[in-house]
Design a protein around this motif. Structure first.
Motif, PDB file in Angstrom:
ATOM      1  N   ASP A   1      67.648  53.896  53.842  1.00 26.36           N
ATOM      2  CA  ASP A   1      68.344  52.779  54.496  1.00 26.36           C
ATOM      3  C   ASP A   1      67.560  51.475  54.392  1.00 26.36           C
ATOM      4  OD1 ASP A   1      70.404  54.343  55.164  1.00 26.36           O
ATOM      5  OD2 ASP A   1      69.675  54.818  57.190  1.00 26.36           O
ATOM      6  N   GLY A   2      68.207  50.464  53.910  1.00 31.28           N
ATOM      7  CA  GLY A   2      67.592  49.142  53.838  1.00 31.28           C
ATOM      8  C   GLY A   2      66.638  48.973  52.680  1.00 31.28           C
ATOM      9  N   GLU A   3      66.409  50.027  51.956  1.00 38.11           N
ATOM     10  CA  GLU A   3      65.460  49.933  50.851  1.00 38.11           C
ATOM     11  C   GLU A   3      66.138  49.267  49.660  1.00 38.11           C
ATOM     12  OE1 GLU A   3      62.415  52.958  48.514  1.00 38.11           O
ATOM     13  OE2 GLU A   3      63.950  53.737  49.847  1.00 38.11           O
ATOM     14  N   LYS A   4      65.384  48.491  48.972  1.00 38.24           N
ATOM     15  CA  LYS A   4      65.960  47.823  47.817  1.00 38.24           C
ATOM     16  C   LYS A   4      66.020  48.816  46.660  1.00 38.24           C
ATOM     17  CE  LYS A   4      64.941  44.120  45.064  1.00 38.24           C
ATOM     18  NZ  LYS A   4      63.733  43.437  44.621  1.00 38.24           N
ATOM     19  N   VAL A   5      67.103  48.754  45.920  1.00 33.52           N
ATOM     20  CA  VAL A   5      67.221  49.686  44.806  1.00 33.52           C
ATOM     21  C   VAL A   5      66.455  49.144  43.613  1.00 33.52           C
ATOM     22  CG1 VAL A   5      68.820  50.917  43.331  1.00 33.52           C
ATOM     23  CG2 VAL A   5      69.482  50.317  45.649  1.00 33.52           C
ATOM     24  N   GLU A   6      65.482  49.920  43.188  1.00 34.40           N
ATOM     25  CA  GLU A   6      64.644  49.440  42.103  1.00 34.40           C
ATOM     26  C   GLU A   6      64.570  50.471  40.998  1.00 34.40           C
ATOM     27  OE1 GLU A   6      61.082  46.843  43.953  1.00 34.40           O
ATOM     28  OE2 GLU A   6      61.217  48.926  44.605  1.00 34.40           O
ATOM     29  N   SER A   7      64.088  50.055  39.896  1.00 34.00           N
ATOM     30  CA  SER A   7      63.917  50.967  38.772  1.00 34.00           C
ATOM     31  C   SER A   7      62.833  51.981  39.097  1.00 34.00           C
ATOM     32  CB  SER A   7      63.517  50.145  37.542  1.00 34.00           C
ATOM     33  OG  SER A   7      62.878  50.985  36.609  1.00 34.00           O
ATOM     34  N   ILE A   8      63.110  53.230  38.754  1.00 35.41           N
ATOM     35  CA  ILE A   8      62.091  54.262  38.933  1.00 35.41           C
ATOM     36  C   ILE A   8      60.979  54.060  37.912  1.00 35.41           C
ATOM     37  CG2 ILE A   8      61.631  56.742  38.810  1.00 35.41           C
ATOM     38  CD1 ILE A   8      64.601  57.183  39.498  1.00 35.41           C
ATOM     39  N   TYR A   9      61.431  53.783  36.710  1.00 29.88           N
ATOM     40  CA  TYR A   9      60.501  53.710  35.584  1.00 29.88           C
ATOM     41  C   TYR A   9      59.376  52.721  35.862  1.00 29.88           C
ATOM     42  CZ  TYR A   9      58.779  53.415  30.819  1.00 29.88           C
ATOM     43  OH  TYR A   9      57.979  53.446  29.720  1.00 29.88           O
ATOM     44  N   ASN A  10      59.760  51.572  36.382  1.00 28.08           N
ATOM     45  CA  ASN A  10      58.756  50.540  36.602  1.00 28.08           C
ATOM     46  C   ASN A  10      57.713  50.961  37.614  1.00 28.08           C
ATOM     47  OD1 ASN A  10      60.088  49.006  34.793  1.00 28.08           O
ATOM     48  ND2 ASN A  10      61.241  47.827  36.322  1.00 28.08           N
TER      49      ASN A  10
ATOM     50  N   LYS B   1      80.819  44.125  34.645  1.00 29.48           N
ATOM     51  CA  LYS B   1      81.090  43.129  35.679  1.00 29.48           C
ATOM     52  C   LYS B   1      81.646  43.754  36.956  1.00 29.48           C
ATOM     53  CE  LYS B   1      85.714  42.048  33.981  1.00 29.48           C
ATOM     54  NZ  LYS B   1      86.616  41.020  33.511  1.00 29.48           N
ATOM     55  N   TYR B   2      82.256  44.914  36.839  1.00 28.31           N
ATOM     56  CA  TYR B   2      82.841  45.524  38.041  1.00 28.31           C
ATOM     57  C   TYR B   2      81.796  46.109  38.971  1.00 28.31           C
ATOM     58  CZ  TYR B   2      87.311  45.094  35.647  1.00 28.31           C
ATOM     59  OH  TYR B   2      88.398  44.614  35.022  1.00 28.31           O
ATOM     60  N   THR B   3      80.662  46.530  38.403  1.00 27.06           N
ATOM     61  CA  THR B   3      79.670  47.191  39.246  1.00 27.06           C
ATOM     62  C   THR B   3      78.759  46.206  39.954  1.00 27.06           C
ATOM     63  OG1 THR B   3      78.184  47.411  37.376  1.00 27.06           O
ATOM     64  CG2 THR B   3      79.608  49.292  37.851  1.00 27.06           C
ATOM     65  N   GLN B   4      78.835  44.953  39.556  1.00 22.81           N
ATOM     66  CA  GLN B   4      77.897  43.990  40.128  1.00 22.81           C
ATOM     67  C   GLN B   4      78.048  43.859  41.643  1.00 22.81           C
ATOM     68  OE1 GLN B   4      78.526  40.602  37.634  1.00 22.81           O
ATOM     69  NE2 GLN B   4      77.261  41.523  36.011  1.00 22.81           N
ATOM     70  N   ASN B   5      79.277  44.022  42.128  1.00 19.13           N
ATOM     71  CA  ASN B   5      79.475  43.888  43.568  1.00 19.13           C
ATOM     72  C   ASN B   5      79.363  45.191  44.335  1.00 19.13           C
ATOM     73  OD1 ASN B   5      79.961  41.193  43.149  1.00 19.13           O
ATOM     74  ND2 ASN B   5      82.171  41.547  42.845  1.00 19.13           N
ATOM     75  N   MET B   6      79.141  46.259  43.573  1.00 14.54           N
ATOM     76  CA  MET B   6      79.079  47.552  44.262  1.00 14.54           C
ATOM     77  C   MET B   6      77.675  47.853  44.754  1.00 14.54           C
ATOM     78  SD  MET B   6      81.276  50.100  41.928  1.00 14.54           S
ATOM     79  CE  MET B   6      82.866  49.687  41.261  1.00 14.54           C
ATOM     80  N   ASN B   7      77.583  48.848  45.686  1.00 19.14           N
ATOM     81  CA  ASN B   7      76.286  49.296  46.147  1.00 19.14           C
ATOM     82  C   ASN B   7      75.761  50.379  45.209  1.00 19.14           C
ATOM     83  OD1 ASN B   7      76.363  47.722  48.470  1.00 19.14           O
ATOM     84  ND2 ASN B   7      77.613  49.286  49.517  1.00 19.14           N
ATOM     85  N   ALA B   8      74.497  50.208  44.820  1.00 23.50           N
ATOM     86  CA  ALA B   8      73.899  51.269  44.020  1.00 23.50           C
ATOM     87  C   ALA B   8      73.458  52.370  44.973  1.00 23.50           C
ATOM     88  CB  ALA B   8      72.715  50.743  43.241  1.00 23.50           C
ATOM     89  N   SER B   9      73.975  53.561  44.762  1.00 22.46           N
ATOM     90  CA  SER B   9      73.654  54.636  45.698  1.00 22.46           C
ATOM     91  C   SER B   9      72.568  55.551  45.163  1.00 22.46           C
ATOM     92  CB  SER B   9      74.897  55.447  46.000  1.00 22.46           C
ATOM     93  OG  SER B   9      75.415  55.967  44.801  1.00 22.46           O
ATOM     94  N   GLN B  10      72.276  55.404  43.891  1.00 21.03           N
ATOM     95  CA  GLN B  10      71.355  56.368  43.301  1.00 21.03           C
ATOM     96  C   GLN B  10      70.795  55.778  42.009  1.00 21.03           C
ATOM     97  OE1 GLN B  10      73.429  60.030  42.882  1.00 21.03           O
ATOM     98  NE2 GLN B  10      71.722  61.079  41.939  1.00 21.03           N
ATOM     99  N   VAL B  11      69.550  56.091  41.732  1.00 17.75           N
ATOM    100  CA  VAL B  11      68.973  55.689  40.453  1.00 17.75           C
ATOM    101  C   VAL B  11      68.551  56.961  39.720  1.00 17.75           C
ATOM    102  CG1 VAL B  11      67.307  54.208  39.299  1.00 17.75           C
ATOM    103  CG2 VAL B  11      68.007  53.700  41.641  1.00 17.75           C
TER     104      VAL B  11
END
Lengths: 254, 658
Positions: B336-345, B474-484
């Motif tokens: 919760d509240g965590e920013k979605v970031e790249s795992i790789y990085n 372009k459609y995913t830009q407004n969506m929430n990323a739920s998983q990386v």
């Protein structure tokens, strides 16, 4: 009269070297069709051994037993078993009814063993039940019947296959006197009405007094023979008692 | 002297008690075989992981063996009681001869010990022999190669078998001693003469209960067929309860119905000894209907678990190995509240730039509120209803093209008003097809999108559960990323193993890391599947065999006691002129019926049960139904048939003995 049974020089020995018991020692006699014959003797006299040999349950040491012209002492075991079921009917002291079967089924079983056609079975059972006056107990189980009824059911089973000879081993042994009397009267009935040949082993003088002829056996030998002729049953009974006295006392002393 | 008597008794009664002896030998044999599994690894090339799962399995079998020994213990005590009862007269004679109870007890102790030693020896011998063959099977299940043929002997399993069965025999001895101390001479000598109770049921009563039984069974079948086996709800429970009631009532009334039925057919009724057989069966089934029902239900269980267990070994893990798409799969669920970031990085350098790695690909999974499978307006099949609330995972086209590239496929382009349905999970293939067939539209950014006609089946990760919908970026830009998801391919199998080791080392140092939530690696999944498969199939087969032996032995003992009780009746039939052949046939028919009734009902039950379990089975993957059914049939026929033969031979000896 046709000869049903002919026993010739029958011997049955038990034991081995140096210790031989002669259970049946050189007995010969003949039974004709329609006869009602009793064999009397004390315990150990050899009467049961004799009956076992005649009924092919036991084999003779020497001598011949000829039933309806066939020598059973020379038959193989498989043939014997077939012969036994086709030619002989048995009545035992302790009835030997199958307690899980009804009276009807007990009687019918004797027919199914000799592979009688299923169509005839019902009629035959009814006919023999009528003859022995057990029609009203046919659907009962042995534990629901009196001793006399059981023994009459056993008799029905023995004669339904139309055997050449009925062998009865102490048939009244487990009955009270009233039932015994009824049973013996049924035997007379069978003997007279359908001309059944009956061979009965007993040690009871009263039972034996219903027979037409009696063989007394002592120590494996025929000791005496009584023929009823025209005697009443009472007179015959007295004669039997005389022979028993000669034989040395009470046959009941087992 | 006592020893002599004991030896003679055992020798004399060996043929009569073949069933008892066989059960003991079987018990020991099976017990040893399943406890020696760990030792069987000596002839296989095992990896560390396989070794681990074998260890786990044998530990599990350890516990199950306790249960098994309790079951076998009961069975052995039951069988022993039966054989002691048979010998009452003999024991009575010892007593009249002046032998005291202690001496009689010691004779029995000697006898039991003798039987114990012989059965243990024979059982262990067979077990050791059997475990050589079993090792081939074990190797197959663990998908290990056989290294060399070597004689396998497990001292542990031997010791355990001796210990457990020694304990059972000790209990048997205690039971015998107690039984003897309670014996009264009069009962011993006249033990054979007992009055039997005949409960003669009226036909009407039997018919009533049979109708009731069938009603219950039909209700049970209906419930289980409509409900299936996935939902363990009230319906499921009711179907089990109805099934049990129906089975008990069935055996309660079958004898009466059978009698009536046969009696009405004079040709059968008046044929040979059928009258006798019928009545014998009747009284036997009427007194033993409870145990017959139990046997029937346990048989159903046996058939069920054995066939499942057997088919598990056919579900090859190598298939699964192919279906695992990526060597390593990192997954991050943002908290919760965590920013979605790249795992790789965020991975440490050694994992990021490992020399074992060949390629990697990272993608985000988005979700759109308000869109669920249920909201798409398609008709779902019964078993698909559990997906109602599932939200489809969205993935954008560029990530998708990366995935395609990684899987060696050509990238694609997509019109703005189109989306791609991607399903790599067999259970939702049907839903995907329906979405395409119904041309279901979804609205994103206030624009209606329709699916393209081809469904893709690309694996997006190693653990795909949901349906994927691929849309333009372009459609995913407004969506929430739920998983990386970060997928990694390594250079080869060895490289994969090394890389996984590196991950483990990293996790050891740093238990908590913010880079990823968990990993799914190919070796891990592979091991899990092998281990799950091994546990299920070994447990099922082990329990299956034990239950089967128990059922068959109970029926066999009942029939043997029946034969012994009815010796006089058969003797009488013989006097009436029934020849040996006729008697043997009667005995055969009677025992056959007694063995067949529970089996037939159990088979009917299991056919229905299998139908109901169909969906569960299909969930686990393709099973070789024909193969597992025929293996089960062979297994049932073998054990059941063996006990049937032993019972027939034993009974024949009893009734033909002078």
């Amino acid at each position: 009269m046709n000869t049903i049974l002919k026993v010739q020089n029958l011997q049955k020995y038990y034991g081995g070297k140096g210790n031989i018991t002669k259970a049946v020692d050189n007995i010969s006699f003949t039974v004709y069709e329609g006869e009602y014959i009793g064999i009397m003797g004390a315990s150990g006299s050899g009467k049961t051994t004799l009956l076992n040999c005649i009924s092919t349950i036991d084999s003779a040491t020497s001598g011949h037993i000829i039933i309806e012209g066939k020598d059973v002492t020379e038959m193989k075991s498989a043939a014997l078993s077939k012969f036994r079921r086709d030619k002989l009917g048995f009545i035992f002291q302790d009835f030997n009814l199958l307690d899980t079967l009804t009276a009807y089924e007990n009687i019918a079983l004797a027919l199914t063993i000799i592979k009688t056609s299923p169509k005839e079975i019902h009629e035959k059972v009814q006919a023999v039940a009528k003859l022995l006056n057990i029609e009203d107990v046919l659907q009962k189980y042995p534990y629901q019947m009196s001793g006399g009824q059981k023994q009459r059911v056993a008799s029905a089973r023995a004669i339904i296959t139309n055997p050449a000879m009925v062998l009865a081993d102490e048939p009244t042994g487990a009955l009270d006197s009233k039932s015994a009397k009824m049973l013996l009267e049924s035997f007379n009935n069978l003997n007279e009405k359908i001309n059944a040949t009956i061979l009965m082993v007993t040690h009871d003088a009263f039972t034996a007094s219903y027979c037409k002829r009696i063989l007394f056996i002592k120590d494996g030998k025929i000791f005496n023979e009584l023929i009823r002729g025209n005697d009443t049953r009472k007179e015959f009974f007295d004669k039997i008692m005389e022979v028993i006295a000669l034989l040395g006392g009470d046959l009941n002393a087992d | 002297m006592l020893t002599k008597i004991a030896f003679k008794n055992v020798g004399k009664s060996f043929r009569d008690y073949a069933v008892y002896f066989c059960t003991l030998v079987f018990g020991v044999c099976v017990f040893y075989m399943f406890n020696s599994i760990y030792a069987q690894k000596d002839i296989m090339v095992v990896t560390e992981a396989t070794d681990q799962s074998m260890k786990a399995l044998s530990e599990m079998l350890n516990y199950v063996s306790v249960f098994v020994s309790v079951v076998l213990g009961f069975l052995i005590v039951y069988a022993n009681n039966f054989f002691i009862k048979r010998r009452k007269k003999e024991l009575g004679i010892y007593m009249t001869l002046g032998m005291n109870k202690n001496k009689i007890s010691s004779i029995l102790v000697l006898e039991t010990s003798l039987i114990a030693v012989v059965s243990l020896a024979v059982g262990l011998l067979l077990g050791i022999l059997g475990s050589q063959f079993m090792s081939v099977f074990t190797a197959k299940i663990f998908e290990a190669d056989m290294s060399e043929f070597k004689f396998i002997f497990s001292p542990d399993a031997t010791l355990k078998s001796v210990l457990y069965f020694g304990l059972i025999y000790a209990i048997v001895i205690v039971f015998n001693t107690i039984a003897i101390s309670k014996f009264k001479l009069i009962d011993l000598l006249y033990g054979g003469r007992k009055n039997e109770n005949f409960k003669v049921k009226r036909v009407g009563v039997s018919i009533f209960f049979m109708v009731l039984a069938i009603t219950f069974l039909v209700a049970a079948y209906y419930l289980i067929l409509t409900n299936g086996m996935i939902n363990m709800n009230l319906k499921f429970l009711m179907s089990i309860i109805f099934g049990i009631i129906g089975t008990v009532l069935f055996f309660f009334s079958i004898a009466g119905i059978l009698s009536k039925f046969v009696q009405s057919n004079k040709k059968v009724y008046f044929n040979n000894l059928n009258i006798f057989i019928l009545r014998q069966l009747n009284s036997k089934i009427n007194t033993n209907f409870i145990s017959m029902s139990v046997v029937c239900i346990v048989l159903l269980l046996t058939i069920g678990i054995f066939s499942t267990g057997y088919s598990m070994q056919n579900v090859l893990s190598s298939e699964l190995r192919e279906s695992v798409a990526y060597d390593v799969n990192y997954i991050k669920w943002p908290e919760d509240g965590e920013k979605v970031e790249s795992i790789y990085n965020k991975l440490p350098d050694n994992l990021k730039n490992s020399k074992h790695m060949r390629s990697y690909e990272e993608h985000f999974i988005y979700s759109q509120e308000g869109i669920t499978i249920g909201s798409m307006g398609i008709d779902l099949r019964k078993e698909e209803e559990m997906f109602m609330k599932l939200t489809p995972d969205f993935i954008n086209l560029s990530d998708y093209n990366e995935l395609l590239k990684m899987n060696g496929k050509q990238p694609i382009t997509l019109n703005d008003d189109k989306y791609i349905v991607n399903s790599s999970n067999k259970n939702i293939d049907g839903i995907a097809e329906k979405i395409v067939a119904n041309n279901v539209d979804i609205t994103l950014n206030e624009k209606k999108l329709t699916p393209i006609k081809t469904i893709s089946d690309l694996n997006t990760s190693n653990n795909v559960y949901s349906l994927f919908i691929v849309v333009n970026d372009k459609y995913t830009q407004n969506m929430n990323a739920s998983q990386v998801v970060l997928n990694i391919m390594c250079k080869d199998n060895e490289a994969t193993n090394s890389y996984c080791q590196e991950i483990k080392d990293f996790e050891k140092i740093k238990e908590q890391n913010s880079a990823y939530s968990y990993t799914i690696t190919r070796p891990e999944m592979y091991e899990q599947s092998v281990s799950a498969k091994a546990v299920i199939s070994f447990l099922a087969i082990y329990l299956g065999i034990v239950f089967m032996i128990t059922c068959a032995a109970i029926l066999a003992i009942q029939q043997l006691s029946e034969a012994a009780d009815n010796k006089e009746r058969y003797e009488l039939l013989r006097k009436l002129g029934a020849d040996k052949n006729m008697l043997n046939k009667a005995l055969f028919k009677q025992i056959l019926c007694y063995f067949l009734f529970p089996l037939i009902l159990a088979v009917v039950h299991s056919v229905i049960g299998l139908k109901a379990a169909n969906e569960v089975i299909s969930m686990m993957g393709q099973m070789d139904v024909v193969g597992s059914m025929s293996a089960t049939a062979i297994f049932v026929v073998f054990i059941y048939g063996l006990y049937f033969a032993l019972t027939y031979i034993g009974s024949k000896n009893i009734i033909n003995k002078e």
